[in-house]
Design an enzyme around this catalytic site. Structure first.
Site, PDB file in Angstrom:
ATOM      1  CE  LYS A 270      -0.465  -1.037   4.923  1.00 22.58           C
ATOM      2  NZ  LYS A 270      -1.396  -1.425   5.988  1.00 22.58           N
TER       3      LYS A 270
ATOM      4  N   GLY B 248      -8.087   1.478   0.758  1.00 22.02           N
ATOM      5  CA  GLY B 248      -8.781   0.321   0.202  1.00 22.02           C
ATOM      6  C   GLY B 248      -9.892   0.719  -0.747  1.00 22.02           C
TER       7      GLY B 248
ATOM      8  CG  ASP C 185      -4.551  -0.550   7.287  1.00 21.23           C
ATOM      9  OD1 ASP C 185      -3.414  -0.630   6.811  1.00 21.23           O
ATOM     10  OD2 ASP C 185      -5.577  -0.838   6.657  1.00 21.23           O
TER      11      ASP C 185
ATOM     12  CG  ASP D  74      10.596  27.748  10.645  1.00 19.51           C
ATOM     13  OD1 ASP D  74      10.357  28.863  11.127  1.00 19.51           O
ATOM     14  OD2 ASP D  74      10.117  26.693  11.106  1.00 19.51           O
TER      15      ASP D  74
ATOM     16  CG  HIS E  75      -1.656  30.904  15.618  1.00 27.83           C
ATOM     17  ND1 HIS E  75      -2.734  31.756  15.614  1.00 27.83           N
ATOM     18  CD2 HIS E  75      -0.564  31.702  15.734  1.00 27.83           C
ATOM     19  CE1 HIS E  75      -2.330  33.004  15.741  1.00 27.83           C
ATOM     20  NE2 HIS E  75      -1.008  32.992  15.807  1.00 27.83           N
TER      21      HIS E  75
ATOM     22  N   PRO F  38     -19.974  39.559  11.706  1.00 25.45           N
ATOM     23  CG  PRO F  38     -17.825  40.375  11.314  1.00 25.45           C
ATOM     24  CD  PRO F  38     -18.680  39.737  12.375  1.00 25.45           C
TER      25      PRO F  38
END
Length: 1173
Positions: free
Chosen positions: A84, A93, A250, A309, A812, A839
């Protein structure tokens, strides 16, 4: 982001290695009633292969990967297999991406058909590059189970259902659940069985699963999982009655990436060869890999920004959404980056949005340059028929120097000038924060010379108002001229006069300034509670911050402390809000700060214990400890009963640490703000750390006196925008808190909203939520249940998330929807249905705020009062210099080097360019000595001189002195100086003299014979002529090397030719009166200065006169002197004493009496014995 998905392969390796090892969380570890099968996992990894490579090359790479898997995993050829893709794909699947019960040959063919090819799963397309192969496990369907462990704010939860597999159905509806509160032990196996396994009839399987779940939870906690799902989980009972096997077929899992400093070694150990292949290797494996979601393969540019970073304390994020897109963004701040994406999507341009990203946390000029350059490179690779738009936006920064970051962006824009023009790019800028005026001025000036349109706006413009202007659309949700901005415009739009539909017009952008600087919004009258709270009275529970609040700052953060003290001063506090600082890495001392314009001292303690003992009135701690140490430091703070509030500033705090702190704080009745927060502010009373930004922003947002509106936000940067918006549309902020962007903030929206509801001085509430999490629903429920009765205006950012095909992690850690209910649209709808003022878009928020505020004024809920006089703002001298507000005469002048910016400059040349252009030592010397780039042949000549003068053996006076000093035990600097001090006309210093003699004679027009004769008449030596050893027949090779080089490369060598004529005359008299190396260097340097074209004649003469040539000898010979020093130290040579037999001891009497007076006796030189008669 904290919770990050890992591959199934890695998740199973973690279980394989730690399932039976991790320490139990139960009161007693039960004996395992199951057998763990051997680890058999084969990975076929083609992540290094690009789809752009030729088909033959891809096929070779696939075959090589399959051969490697076969070689490392011999069991592949002896068992039936499952294959897989292992790329975070859900429901493989159902998508035809699962091969069952196949031989290895069939598996290889199946992988070859799919490897490095694009497939579609639902609406998402991606390239398959990683596959997992493992043994096929035959089993009946009735032994397939489902188990999942997930984390919540209050603790962890285990879900189990006895019906697992591909048709598991609605797990949330039918799963049995077991909650484990934070810091509580796991219930015993019996309770696990009765709570979760009641539907399993087989006692053997029930016992096996109960102990397996105990082990699974132990691994979950030990390795800092945040999510772990196994479906199906299969239990195979043995025929001989032994313990059954439990097999996880799995698996899907997420780890807390912020806990890498704590669990990273364990993760790596599970990926070692010893675990994967059963080898004898004992070393750790590679670091844990966190793959991108399926369909979001990490590009080279994204990987580069990710690497940048990781190397910085700042934040740099880049996600490419559509590389052919027309709209590109470069936004500062996690919250602001989401707001800009929302605005673009709301105008119908989601499909044209090319990227999502953000830079924040005060990146350096170089870092922003690299970030901007990467985006500009991507942006200018393709054309768009309508041209392209670059939006350089951001909120009002708290501490990032806008001018500094803009320097990097401007540098990148200049570098890509031609590409930007060719791509027809238009640039729109909106930014504010520290030094924003200088940053926008520089950007405005760039627009006048770059050749493309650049429009620049400051804090007088609503944060996203440039988006509709850039896209040629009216603002989404524009409210017209329903209200008036209460502040004067601070920086004008630098481009063409305003046209309809631009931020330059009040009827389009409600946050543009009015014509008058007089505030049009009245301020609410002070309440009784506001005027009566005294220094000795205890503040009510809903008011953690008052004008008398005292705090302890944990960590050496002088800038934040000074900001707090400046805020205190302009608020006219009688006592500073900072009582002391705690810095565990130094002894007790005092630190100097300013109180207004006067200097004051604050104590710094080495421990919290000393701080709380010395200042029992301090009940707030601002904790600047790092993500690694903040847990322990906060735990200690919670142990002191006087502490009521703790603000945790650090980002990257592991989620389990945060949840434990939340649990402890609730027991101690302490309010925690953060982690990952800038803090909070109560105007006129108290501010946490860097909240509110610089003093000019605090003054412009009227934060020196209270208003009527209290807000709570996740984003620190957007909290500044809220300060700005609220000040322009209402009477101002009453209190504002940024709870932090992590998934589990210490306190929630509702915690603070309930405080505001209870506070009689707060009249109106504002909430700025975001995509991810469910805390907004709790506020909606409180409003619906009338627990909150005051007017609430709210908006949840991240409405654009549903418009992207692939999963996007916003700025975030908590800004990611894990279900439909966590989307921004769903939460906005729920809040609107509960009666909250919501709003239609974020752009319409200011108008709605003004509308609700005006209604409260009309109903006299808010009673206006006159605006107090704006306070005088003290400003540091260094910052005033940065802003260009003051000047003073400098004590020194330097024209060769500048170390003030982010990058060192040599005579205006960036140090990075020095290496990039490989100018060498000669080039550096030309910059620092001559303030210009000399031709390459000249730089090479300088380097040759340094090499030739580096050393001349240990016998010369300079080297001798260096050696003697070194052997006397002196240090390198002293020994070097001892050698250098011997340099003069008689040793090494003849370069200047030789250059002066020969050039003057040449300039006067004297023939070589006339020059020699004149020196003989003056009874002077010709410096640069003569050698003790070398002669015309035994030439000095050093002279030959440099003169031949000069003849070949210099434009002209007239002074050298003149010196050669002199040499011909002097050698006729004596064979060793040759042009020596000092003379050769001296005359050649004169030729270089005069004929290279880099200097005027006056400059050339001045450099020769001021000692430049001797400087070359000093620099070169220093190399040799240091070598002699190191040689003596390496040989461990002792103190040098000159041998007697090399000294002539002469008695004055012997000298007077003749040599016969010496009788081989030791004599006293210069001393006589005085005897009395």
């Amino acid at each position: 982001m904290s919770a990050k998905a890992i591959r199934e392969y890695d998740g199973k390796l973690l279980l394989a290695n730690y399932l039976l090892q991790s320490p139990t969380l139960a009161e007693e570890k039960p004996a395992a009633a199951f057998v763990q099968p051997p680890t058999r996992l084969a990975q076929v990894n083609l992540s290094h292969v690009s789809t752009t490579e030729p088909a033959e090359k891809i096929a070779e790479a696939v075959d090589a990967a399959l051969e490697r898997a076969e070689r490392l995993n011999p069991w592949l050829q002896t068992t039936k297999l499952v294959a897989k893709p292992d790329q975070l794909i859900k429901r493989r699947g159902k998508s035809g991406l699962l091969l069952l019960n196949a031989e290895w040959a069939a598996v290889k063919d199946w992988i070859r058909e799919r490897a490095v090819k694009e497939v579609s799963v639902g609406t998402i397309s991606g390239v398959l590059k990683t596959f997992l192969v493992e043994p096929f496990v035959p089993h009946p369907q009735d032994v397939e189970y489902y188990v999942c462990i997930q984390s919540h704010r209050e603790g962890d939860e285990i879900l189990f259902t006895h019906e697992g597999g591909i048709e598991v159905g609605d797990v949330d509806a039918k799963a049995l659940r077991l909650a484990i509160p934070i810091d509580q032990p796991l219930p015993p196996s019996e309770r696990i069985a009765t709570t979760l396994l009641a539907d399993i009839s087989s006692e053997t399987q029930r016992n096996a699963l109960a102990t397996f779940i105990e082990r699974l939870y132990a691994v979950y906690v030990d390795l800092n999982f945040t999510y772990l799902e196994i479906n199906p989980l299969v239990v195979l009972e043995s025929e001989d009655g032994s313990a059954p096997q439990v097999i996880y077929l799995d698996l899907a899992a997420k780890l807390d990436q912020t806990a890498e400093f704590e669990s990273g070694d364990k993760w790596a150990r599970a990926r070692s060869d010893a675990v994967v292949y059963g080898s004898t290797s004992s070393g750790p494996g590679p670091a844990m890999e966190f793959p991108a979601p399926f369909g979001r393969e990490l590009s080279r540019e994204e990987a580069y920004i990710q690497e940048l970073d990781a190397k910085t304390g700042a934040s740099l994020k880049l996600t490419i959404l559509n590389k052919e897109g027309r709209v590109w963004t470069m936004v500062a701040g996690g919250g602001a980056s989401v707001v800009y994406s929302d605005a673009i999507a709301a105008l119908g341009f989601a499909n044209e949005l090319a990227n999502y990203g953000e830079y924040s946390g005060a990146p350096s000029e170089t870092q922003t340059y690299e970030y901007a350059k990467t985006i500009l490179d991507l942006m200018t690779r393709t054309q768009h028929p309508d041209g392209k738009v670059l939006i350089i936006g951001g909120g009002i920064a708290n501490f990032t120097n806008v001018a500094t970051t803009f320097k990097g962006i401007i540098r990148a824009l200049k570098e890509y000038k031609q590409a930007l023009i060719a791509t027809n790019v238009r640039v729109f800028v909106r930014r504010a924060g520290p030094n924003w005026q200088e940053g926008l001025r520089a950007m405005r000036e760039l627009g006048e010379t770059l050749g493309i349109e650049i429009r620049v706006f400051g804090p007088e413009t609503h944060v996203t108002a440039i988006v509709p202007l850039a896209l040629g659309k009216a603002p989404a949700g524009a409210a017209g001229a329903g209200f008036k901005d209460s502040m004067a415009k601070q920086i004008p739009d630098s481009t063409v006069p305003s046209t309809p539909g631009t931020p330059g017009q009040m009827d389009v952008d409600p946050l543009r300034s009015g014509a008058s600087a007089t505030p049009s919004v009245p301020v609410a009258a002070p309440s009784a509670a506001e005027t009566e709270t005294g220094a000795g009275s205890a503040a009510p529970w809903y008011s953690p911050f008052t004008a008398n609040t005292r705090s302890i700052v944990y960590g050496m953060q002088p800038r934040a402390v000074q900001g707090m003290l400046d805020f205190d001063f302009i608020c006219k506090r009688k006592v500073p809000s900072v009582a002391c600082m705690v810095y565990p890495f130094g002894g007790n001392h005092v630190q100097k700060f300013y109180w207004g314009t006067q200097e004051t001292l604050l104590p710094v303690f080495a421990s919290m214990r000393e701080a709380v003992k010395r200042f029992p009135d301090a009940d707030v701690v601002v904790n600047f400890a790092s993500c690694r140490s903040v847990f322990e430091s906060t735990k200690e703070m919670l142990s002191y009963s006087q502490i009521r509030t703790i603000a945790i500033i650090a980002e990257g705090v592991p989620e389990r640490h945060t949840r434990k702190l939340i649990n402890m704080s609730q027991k101690a009745n302490v309010t925690i703000i953060g982690p990952a927060t800038v803090g909070g502010i109560k105007p006129g009373c108290f501010k946490i750390g860097n909240t509110g930004g610089m003093m000019d922003n605090i003054a412009s947002s009227k934060l020196y006196r209270p208003g009527s509106v209290a807000y709570v936000s996740k984003s620190g940067g957007m909290s500044n925008e809220l300060n700005n918006i609220v000040a322009r549309t209402t009477d101002g902020v009453y209190e504002g808190v940024a709870i932090g962007g992590d998934r589990y903030p210490g306190t929630t929206f509702l915690d603070h909203m309930m405080r505001y509801e209870a506070d009689p001085d707060c009249k109106m509430l504002l909430l700025l939520g975001e995509v991810g999490g469910v805390e907004e629903y709790k506020v909606a429920e409180a409003v619906r249940a009338k627990k909150i009765t005051k007017p609430v205006v709210a908006w949840c950012i991240g409405t654009c998330a549903g418009m992207f095909e692939t999963e996007v992690q916003f700025g975030h850690a908590g800004a990611l929807a894990n279900s439909d209910s966590e989307t921004a649209e769903a939460k906005n709808a729920a809040m609107r249905a509960a009666g909250i003022h919501v709003p239609e878009t974020f752009e319409a928020l200011p108008a709605l705020l003004n509308q609700v505020y005006s209604d409260l004024v009309q109903r006299s809920v808010i009673v206006p009062r006159p605006e107090p006089e704006a306070p005088k703002i003290p400003i540091d001298y260094a910052w005033a210099m940065e802003l260009g507000l003051v000047r003073k005469p400098a004590s020194f002048v330097s024209t060769i080097c500048d170390d003030r910016g982010q990058e060192l400059l040599y005579a205006g040349m960036r140090i990075s360019d020095v290496f990039k252009e490989d100018i060498g030592i000669g080039g550096v010397l030309s910059l620092l000595w001559f303030k210009r780039r000399l031709p390459s042949y000249a730089c090479k000549f300088i380097e040759m001189v340094l090499m030739l003068t580096a050393d001349h053996g240990p016998a010369v006076s300079g080297a001798h002195n260096t050696i003697v000093t070194a052997r006397a035990g002196k240090d390198l600097i002293s020994s070097l100086c001892s050698g250098l001090l011997t340099i003069g006309d008689r040793f090494g210093g003849a370069l200047d003299g030789a250059a002066d003699l020969f050039s003057n004679a040449y300039d006067k027009g004297l023939t070589a014979r006339e020059f020699v004769d004149s020196m003989r008449r003056q009874n002077k030596l010709i410096l640069g002529i003569g050698h003790k050893i070398k002669s015309r027949t035994n030439p000095d090779l050093r002279v030959s090397i440099i003169t031949e080089y000069a003849k070949k490369h210099f434009p002209a060598t007239p002074v050298l030719n003149y010196a050669r004529d002199v040499e011909a005359i002097t050698t006729a008299k004596k064979d060793n009166l040759i042009l020596n190396v000092d003379g050769a260097i001296g005359v050649l340097f004169v030729d270089l200065l005069r004929n290279s074209g880099a200097f005027s004649r006056e400059e050339a003469d001045e450099y020769a006169r001021i000692g430049t040539l001797n400087g070359l000898f000093v620099l070169g010979r220093s190399i040799g002197f240091i070598g002699h020093y190191l040689d003596q130290k390496r040989l461990k040579q002792g103190l040098y004493r000159h041998p007697w037999d090399d000294i002539s001891y002469l008695n004055p009497a012997a000298v007077q009496g003749g040599m016969s007076a010496i009788k081989n006796d030791r004599v006293q030189v210069g001393a006589s014995k005085i005897t009395s008669k």
